[in-house]
Design a protein around this motif. Structure first.
Motif, PDB file in Angstrom:
ATOM      1  N   MET A   1      43.473   3.223   8.161  1.00 33.78           N
ATOM      2  CA  MET A   1      42.894   2.044   7.533  1.00 33.78           C
ATOM      3  C   MET A   1      43.658   0.797   7.994  1.00 33.78           C
ATOM      4  O   MET A   1      44.871   0.813   8.113  1.00 33.78           O
ATOM      5  N   SER A   2      42.940  -0.283   8.220  1.00 36.08           N
ATOM      6  CA  SER A   2      43.623  -1.505   8.630  1.00 36.08           C
ATOM      7  C   SER A   2      44.108  -2.252   7.389  1.00 36.08           C
ATOM      8  O   SER A   2      43.388  -2.408   6.417  1.00 36.08           O
ATOM      9  N   LEU A   3      45.369  -2.675   7.448  1.00 35.95           N
ATOM     10  CA  LEU A   3      45.987  -3.406   6.339  1.00 35.95           C
ATOM     11  C   LEU A   3      46.495  -4.750   6.849  1.00 35.95           C
ATOM     12  O   LEU A   3      46.711  -4.932   8.049  1.00 35.95           O
ATOM     13  N   SER A   4      46.693  -5.657   5.943  1.00 33.81           N
ATOM     14  CA  SER A   4      47.411  -6.884   6.303  1.00 33.81           C
ATOM     15  C   SER A   4      48.540  -7.044   5.292  1.00 33.81           C
ATOM     16  O   SER A   4      48.510  -6.464   4.203  1.00 33.81           O
ATOM     17  N   ILE A   5      49.543  -7.818   5.683  1.00 36.42           N
ATOM     18  CA  ILE A   5      50.696  -8.002   4.805  1.00 36.42           C
ATOM     19  C   ILE A   5      50.708  -9.439   4.287  1.00 36.42           C
ATOM     20  O   ILE A   5      50.527 -10.390   5.052  1.00 36.42           O
ATOM     21  N   GLY A   6      50.854  -9.561   2.978  1.00 39.05           N
ATOM     22  CA  GLY A   6      50.937 -10.879   2.362  1.00 39.05           C
ATOM     23  C   GLY A   6      52.364 -11.142   1.913  1.00 39.05           C
ATOM     24  O   GLY A   6      53.044 -10.237   1.423  1.00 39.05           O
ATOM     25  N   VAL A   7      52.828 -12.367   2.119  1.00 46.42           N
ATOM     26  CA  VAL A   7      54.202 -12.723   1.769  1.00 46.42           C
ATOM     27  C   VAL A   7      54.186 -13.974   0.889  1.00 46.42           C
ATOM     28  O   VAL A   7      53.623 -14.999   1.262  1.00 46.42           O
ATOM     29  N   ASP A   8      54.785 -13.839  -0.273  1.00 46.33           N
ATOM     30  CA  ASP A   8      54.889 -14.972  -1.181  1.00 46.33           C
ATOM     31  C   ASP A   8      56.329 -15.473  -1.089  1.00 46.33           C
ATOM     32  O   ASP A   8      57.265 -14.801  -1.538  1.00 46.33           O
ATOM     33  N   ALA A  18      51.792  -4.852   1.365  1.00 49.51           N
ATOM     34  CA  ALA A  18      50.725  -4.386   2.258  1.00 49.51           C
ATOM     35  C   ALA A  18      49.459  -4.247   1.425  1.00 49.51           C
ATOM     36  O   ALA A  18      49.472  -3.617   0.369  1.00 49.51           O
ATOM     37  N   VAL A  19      48.391  -4.849   1.921  1.00 48.92           N
ATOM     38  CA  VAL A  19      47.167  -4.990   1.130  1.00 48.92           C
ATOM     39  C   VAL A  19      45.977  -4.500   1.952  1.00 48.92           C
ATOM     40  O   VAL A  19      45.891  -4.783   3.150  1.00 48.92           O
ATOM     41  N   ASP A  20      45.072  -3.765   1.303  1.00 48.18           N
ATOM     42  CA  ASP A  20      43.898  -3.313   2.053  1.00 48.18           C
ATOM     43  C   ASP A  20      42.770  -4.345   1.982  1.00 48.18           C
ATOM     44  O   ASP A  20      42.921  -5.408   1.371  1.00 48.18           O
ATOM     45  N   ALA A  21      41.640  -4.020   2.608  1.00 51.49           N
ATOM     46  CA  ALA A  21      40.543  -4.989   2.727  1.00 51.49           C
ATOM     47  C   ALA A  21      39.960  -5.376   1.375  1.00 51.49           C
ATOM     48  O   ALA A  21      39.347  -6.444   1.239  1.00 51.49           O
ATOM     49  N   GLU A  60      48.248   6.547   9.679  1.00 49.12           N
ATOM     50  CA  GLU A  60      46.809   6.275   9.465  1.00 49.12           C
ATOM     51  C   GLU A  60      46.558   4.801   9.141  1.00 49.12           C
ATOM     52  O   GLU A  60      45.413   4.366   9.103  1.00 49.12           O
ATOM     53  N   HIS A  61      47.650   4.043   8.888  1.00 46.64           N
ATOM     54  CA  HIS A  61      47.491   2.631   8.581  1.00 46.64           C
ATOM     55  C   HIS A  61      47.911   1.757   9.742  1.00 46.64           C
ATOM     56  O   HIS A  61      48.962   1.970  10.336  1.00 46.64           O
ATOM     57  N   GLU A  62      47.089   0.748  10.031  1.00 48.87           N
ATOM     58  CA  GLU A  62      47.462  -0.209  11.067  1.00 48.87           C
ATOM     59  C   GLU A  62      47.577  -1.589  10.412  1.00 48.87           C
ATOM     60  O   GLU A  62      46.668  -2.026   9.715  1.00 48.87           O
ATOM     61  N   VAL A  63      48.733  -2.242  10.620  1.00 52.46           N
ATOM     62  CA  VAL A  63      48.894  -3.600  10.083  1.00 52.46           C
ATOM     63  C   VAL A  63      48.387  -4.593  11.128  1.00 52.46           C
ATOM     64  O   VAL A  63      48.847  -4.601  12.272  1.00 52.46           O
ATOM     65  N   ILE A  64      47.417  -5.413  10.743  1.00 50.47           N
ATOM     66  CA  ILE A  64      46.755  -6.277  11.730  1.00 50.47           C
ATOM     67  C   ILE A  64      47.238  -7.729  11.699  1.00 50.47           C
ATOM     68  O   ILE A  64      46.977  -8.490  12.630  1.00 50.47           O
TER      69      ILE A  64
END
Lengths: 318, 318
Positions: A1-8, A18-21, A60-64
């Motif tokens: 699953m493609s994930l993106s990372i959010g930084v506060d 790490a957050v999914d769609a 199985e996870h890709e960080v985009i």
């Protein structure tokens, strides 16, 4: 699953997730910011956190990509933090410097916009085309998300509702103006008022709970607690803060016509203590056409809204 | 050359004009609205005016569509006037009924949005991506044009800045709320205040110019003239109206961050008499970041802005 990372990126802590769609947080890390070490060190720390999160994720996870919410003025297109007094940053090319460290595309925006974006897309504003969000924290700021797009305004300056001058408020604000909403209706503003009243000898449960120098430790949560225990001062402070936020939101509502107003930030943790007077004042001051169908709610994710918004923002830029 | 026709449907007059792609008015007609004859008669009258304008245009001109600015609530997508107290219209399918009469595509929107659209595209806001316009007339309303697109808000209700409650104003408003900006800062509001002060025995040049029952004929233009002659009452009324508009615009500016604020409508004909206090108050209440680069100007076309906006709106829908 493609994930993106959010930084506060806050003045005190960096939270990284790490957050999914769909806006679900799969991993989360929190570290001290230690902004005094300089921006390069802060970015190195963020790069480390991103690396650690990626390691814990299975193959199985890709960080985009990575999105960062940064306090203060930013140029989102250029990826530059223009001026952040919390971090002591000025004209820092955050996106490009972080990209060089992590080898992933990075995007930045103001932290309040990221927060409200997260709530608008994957929280309390889900499914609505016209979202107005405010965060009640150290200051008060607003962001607008229209049909899934962040609204920036000229020079990306939209949102400084915390500095609208309010009737009956005469406190001097750190911004140089006076009578600003946030001087009394933010979490810090409430704490400041409570301390002042107690120092001036006002009777209050807070007085007993925080004798002498311990008064310095008073937080907005303590004011909520005192209100629950029937304290008059705490009730007055929270009620006034709610009403003033409601009043500022009423003016914004008639100009913008939002479908959903989301109230977030630390101050929103006071829940109905602040939301009831906020809603009452807001609904009292707007035309009936606006009342019908308008939702006024607290943030769903609150603490996580910033990382969810930052992560989804990065995803949607790609 | 292809032209479109813009129609400004007021409670008193209908103004109809043929406009080119650059917003130049080539022909113009004005007739009484006589709304009491009912909406079918008003639309027949508009169709006649459109027909007459087309006849006077040489064969080198082709009229491609008609746009109408209508006071009150409209559903622009459906082409329906939902509620117009000035015209006494409710749920009138204006666009389709007019199309049947003239055999041309017709589009409608609220008159203030059409006005501000005209100014944004072909007037004082030309070339700017973030335009906030207000019209100071019988009431006060705002419209927002972003990158050439009208901003509607939820249920197309954005813009009712005239009903924001203002500090120090306690007049009852026809809308049911009290303390609304437009009760004292609109053209009608200024006239109302002048009449009231004079009836209460206030000394003023207006008192002498409009003795006894002739006071009924007092207009906003007379207040401007009295101010030029050094009248204290007139100066107070115009200065307060300007300052209150400036104050309401300050709050809107920090939420929206416009690049240009356009002040139009009959009240804007007072020029610097109202604009100087408006600007002073506005600039005083906003953060320095907003001040830099912000333009606060009167409408370029004023009387014609409505037909220009309506005509260009129709053109851009095609």
């Amino acid at each position: 699953m493609s994930l993106s990372i959010g930084v506060d990126v806050g003045g005190t802590n960096i939270v990284c997730g790490a957050v999914d769609a769909d806006g679900r947080v799969l991993r989360k890390l929190k570290r001290k910011t230690e902004a005094h070490l300089g921006h390069s060190e802060v970015l190195r720390r963020i790069a480390d956190m991103v690396g650690e999160i990626r390691e814990t994720l299975g193959s199985e996870h890709e960080v985009i990509g990575v999105g960062l919410g940064i306090p203060g003025l930013v140029d989102p297109k250029a990826g530059i933090s223009l001026n952040s007094s919390n971090l002591n940053w000025r004209n820092i090319p955050v996106a490009s410097e972080l990209e060089a460290l992590i080898g992933l595309p990075a995007f930045i925006d103001n932290d309040v916009r990221m927060y409200v974006y997260g709530e608008a897309i994957a929280g309390a504003g889900r499914g609505s085309g016209h979202v107005l969000g405010i965060t009640i924290g150290t200051g008060i700021a607003a962001a607008i998300v229209l049909e899934g797009q962040i609204f920036y305004g000229y020079k990306a300056l939209a949102g400084e509702i915390g500095h609208v001058r309010m009737e009956g408020v005469d406190e001097q604000c750190a911004c140089g103006l006076s009578g600003c909403l946030e001087t009394v209706a933010s979490a810090s503003g409430m704490v400041r008022q409570a301390k002042k009243a107690i120092r001036e000898g006002r009777e209050s449960l807070l007085n007993k709970a925080f004798p002498g120098d311990t008064l310095e430790n008073l937080t907005a949560a303590d004011i909520s607690k005192a209100m629950d225990d029937g304290d008059q001062l705490a009730t007055e402070i929270l009620t006034r803060a709610g009403a003033l936020n409601g009043r500022a939101l009423a003016a914004a509502t008639m100009v913008l016509s939002p479908e959903v107003i989301i109230v977030g930030g630390g101050g929103a943790l006071a829940g109905e203590r602040i939301m009831a007077p906020l809603r009452e004042q807001l609904l009292d001051l707007i035309l009936p056409e606006y009342r019908e169908g308008l939702k006024v709610v607290t943030a769903e994710h609150n603490d996580d809204a910033g990382i969810i918004g930052s992560a989804l923002y990065a995803r949607h830029q790609l």
